[in-house]
Write an enzyme that holds these catalytic residues in place. Structure first.
Site, short mmCIF file in Angstrom:
data_model
loop_
_atom_site.label_atom_id
_atom_site.label_comp_id
_atom_site.label_asym_id
_atom_site.label_seq_id
_atom_site.Cartn_x
_atom_site.Cartn_y
_atom_site.Cartn_z
N GLY A 1 -18.91 7.77 -0.08
CA GLY A 1 -18.03 8.16 -1.19
C GLY A 1 -18.21 7.17 -2.34
N LYS B 1 0.87 -1.18 0.00
CA LYS B 1 0.00 0.00 0.00
C LYS B 1 0.91 1.22 0.00
CE LYS B 1 -4.53 0.91 0.63
NZ LYS B 1 -5.71 0.22 0.17
P1 NAD Z 1 -13.97 7.90 -0.74
O1 NAD Z 1 -12.90 8.85 -0.37
O2 NAD Z 1 -14.58 7.98 -2.09
O3 NAD Z 1 -15.18 8.03 0.32
C1 NAD Z 1 -15.00 8.17 1.67
C2 NAD Z 1 -16.18 8.99 2.19
O4 NAD Z 1 -16.13 8.99 3.61
C3 NAD Z 1 -16.17 10.43 1.74
O5 NAD Z 1 -17.45 10.80 1.23
C4 NAD Z 1 -15.82 11.20 3.00
O6 NAD Z 1 -16.40 12.50 3.05
C5 NAD Z 1 -16.39 10.31 4.07
N1 NAD Z 1 -15.82 10.46 5.39
C6 NAD Z 1 -14.54 10.69 5.75
N2 NAD Z 1 -14.44 10.75 7.10
C7 NAD Z 1 -15.68 10.52 7.59
C8 NAD Z 1 -16.22 10.45 8.90
N3 NAD Z 1 -15.45 10.63 9.97
N4 NAD Z 1 -17.54 10.19 9.03
C9 NAD Z 1 -18.34 10.02 7.95
N5 NAD Z 1 -17.88 10.08 6.68
C10 NAD Z 1 -16.56 10.34 6.51
O7 NAD Z 1 -13.42 6.45 -0.43
P2 NAD Z 1 -13.94 5.06 -1.00
O8 NAD Z 1 -13.16 4.72 -2.21
O9 NAD Z 1 -15.41 5.07 -1.05
O10 NAD Z 1 -13.45 4.05 0.14
C11 NAD Z 1 -14.12 4.00 1.40
C12 NAD Z 1 -13.39 3.05 2.32
O11 NAD Z 1 -13.34 1.75 1.73
C13 NAD Z 1 -11.93 3.42 2.59
O12 NAD Z 1 -11.60 3.05 3.90
C14 NAD Z 1 -11.15 2.56 1.62
O13 NAD Z 1 -9.84 2.29 2.06
C15 NAD Z 1 -12.00 1.31 1.62
N6 NAD Z 1 -11.86 0.53 0.40
C16 NAD Z 1 -12.13 1.09 -0.81
C17 NAD Z 1 -11.99 0.32 -1.96
C18 NAD Z 1 -12.31 0.89 -3.31
O14 NAD Z 1 -12.41 0.11 -4.27
N7 NAD Z 1 -12.51 2.19 -3.44
C19 NAD Z 1 -11.58 -1.02 -1.87
C20 NAD Z 1 -11.33 -1.58 -0.61
C21 NAD Z 1 -11.47 -0.79 0.52
#
Ligand code: NAD
Length: 367
Positions: A196, A94
């Site tokens: 998100g 990562k």
């Molecule tokens: P993203 O940045 O698109 O969305 C994250 C959202 O969480 C944003 O809308 C942000 O405003 C919100 N946020 C941040 N802090 C917050 C809080 N304290 N309370 C409420 N909302 C809050 O990220 P994503 O791609 O949707 O990923 C979300 C999670 O899933 C992350 O932890 C990421 O590591 C994990 N993840 C994502 C993927 C992927 O394919 N994108 C794959 C595996 C794991």
């Protein structure tokens, strides 16, 4: 002068890298610095027994460098077990870029980061994570082949987030089956924290199935948009964890299940996309187990994204991506059942499967 020396001595009491709390026999940690673009990044390579270390790049405004280092160490370790439990021939890695993705991310910075990735000769392969877009990976791709999650028009498998959301949905249904005896989510109250890239698509699946979806996010704009699009209710309370819902889906950042929240949680099932949801795997995993709350291990159910990006390396198509992701349902049910049978936490049960696969490959490689 004397106090400076004393401070330095104080600092030396904690070994900054190998002594880090989250250091878990990582193979390599690379610090990347570029004055011209302002790039400050850390690449963590945890384990490459099963294959090259693949994992996304996160750009986040960390409070300090310790926080960034801790994050990359925890995340890269998680990737090792995610790939292993999912049956992919990948190791765990990562990267984190320190900074605000909204104001500090430039094409030059992304390309410079790509050059650092390239210098590792394929030992680490990057992709997107929080703060990254497919277009950023396209920029990285201009300087290195060791990147996935690039645009479909450029030969990639596209944005992994919708596939991640599908896998989380499958894992959540399996956990519901285990806890409630049915995987039908109609009428279930589900709190999605973070709407998100992944959270929004998850909300789409859940509302289509007739669940009562409650959403929470730090972005008011996101809340308004998603609420309007899917008819989800915006959470306006001040104590989210005490909310009496059936399912809690953490889809923002990690460690939301911690000393402050673990005993408050009212949900009977926890299933979400965020990585490293348990601040302390042993302690918080055991408390959830004692309280009868079914925790679907994050690294198991959020593997859709890695299944999607791995398609670019292993050269399989959309149908296989979706069927492998759908299989998260079966694996989750199997692991929850195993945990129950052996009276261990669900996280331990998933780790057991992942570690067994890595150990078996190690033995094969050493023959
Ligand atoms: P993203 O940045 O698109 O969305 C994250 C959202 O969480 C944003 O809308 C942000 O405003 C919100 N946020 C941040 N802090 C917050 C809080 N304290 N309370 C409420 N909302 C809050 O990220 P994503 O791609 O949707 O990923 C979300 C999670 O899933 C992350 O932890 C990421 O590591 C994990 N993840 C994502 C993927 C992927 O394919 N994108 C794959 C595996 C794991």
């Amino acid at each position: 002068m004397v106090s400076e020396v004393l401070n330095a001595n104080e600092l030396y009491k904690v070994d900054p890298v190998f002594g880090q709390q989250s250091f878990n026999n990582h193979e390599q940690i690379v610090f990347c610095n570029d004055k011209d673009t302002g790039l400050k990044a850390i690449i963590g390579i945890h384990n490459t027994v099963l294959g090259p270390a693949l994992g996304g790049t996160r750009m986040w405004n960390y409070n300090n460098e310790w926080e960034a280092l801790n994050d990359v160490l925890r995340l890269s370790r998680g990737m090792t077990y995610k790939a292993a439990v999912t049956g992919l021939n990948l190791g765990g890695g990562k990267a984190v870029i320190i900074g605000d993705a909204k104001t500090q991310k430039t094409p030059e910075l992304m390309k410079r980061f790509g050059e650092f990735v390239n210098s590792l000769g394929g030992k680490y392969i990057t992709a997107e994570d929080v703060g990254m877009e497919t277009s950023d990976m396209d920029l990285v791709h201009e300087v290195t082949p060791y990147v996935t999650g690039i645009s479909e028009s450029k030969g990639g498998a596209g944005n992994p987030s919708p596939v991640t959301a599908y896998g989380v949905y499958m894992g959540m249904k399996a956990a519901a089956k285990f806890k409630f005896g049915t995987d039908n989510l109609e009428g279930k109250s589900i709190l999605v924290q973070g709407i998100g890239h992944v959270g929004e698509t998850l909300v789409d699946y859940l509302t289509k199935e007739g669940a009562k979806v409650i959403i929470s996010d730090i972005s008011e704009a996101r809340l308004e948009t998603v609420s309007k699009l899917y008819g989800a209710t915006i959470y306006r309370g001040s104590d989210l964890y005490s909310e009496a819902v059936d399912i809690y889906a953490p889809c923002a950042l990690g460690a939301t299940i911690n000393d402050d929240t673990v005993n408050k949680i009212q949900a009977q099932v926890i299933a979400g996309a965020a990585n490293n949801q348990l601040a302390n795997e042993q302690i918080h995993g055991a408390i959830l187990q004692d309280r009868g709350i079914v925790y679907a291990p994050d690294f198991l159910i959020n593997a859709g994204g890695i299944i999607n990006v791995y398609a670019e390396i292993a050269k399989y198509g959309k149908d296989e991506i979706m069927s492998k992701t759908q299989n998260i349902y079966n694996t989750t049910l199997e692991i929850l059942t195993n945990a129950d049978t052996h009276k261990i936490t669900t996280n331990q049960a998933a780790l057991y499967v992942a570690k067994a696969r890595i150990d078996a490959r190690k033995k094969e490689n050493n023959k």
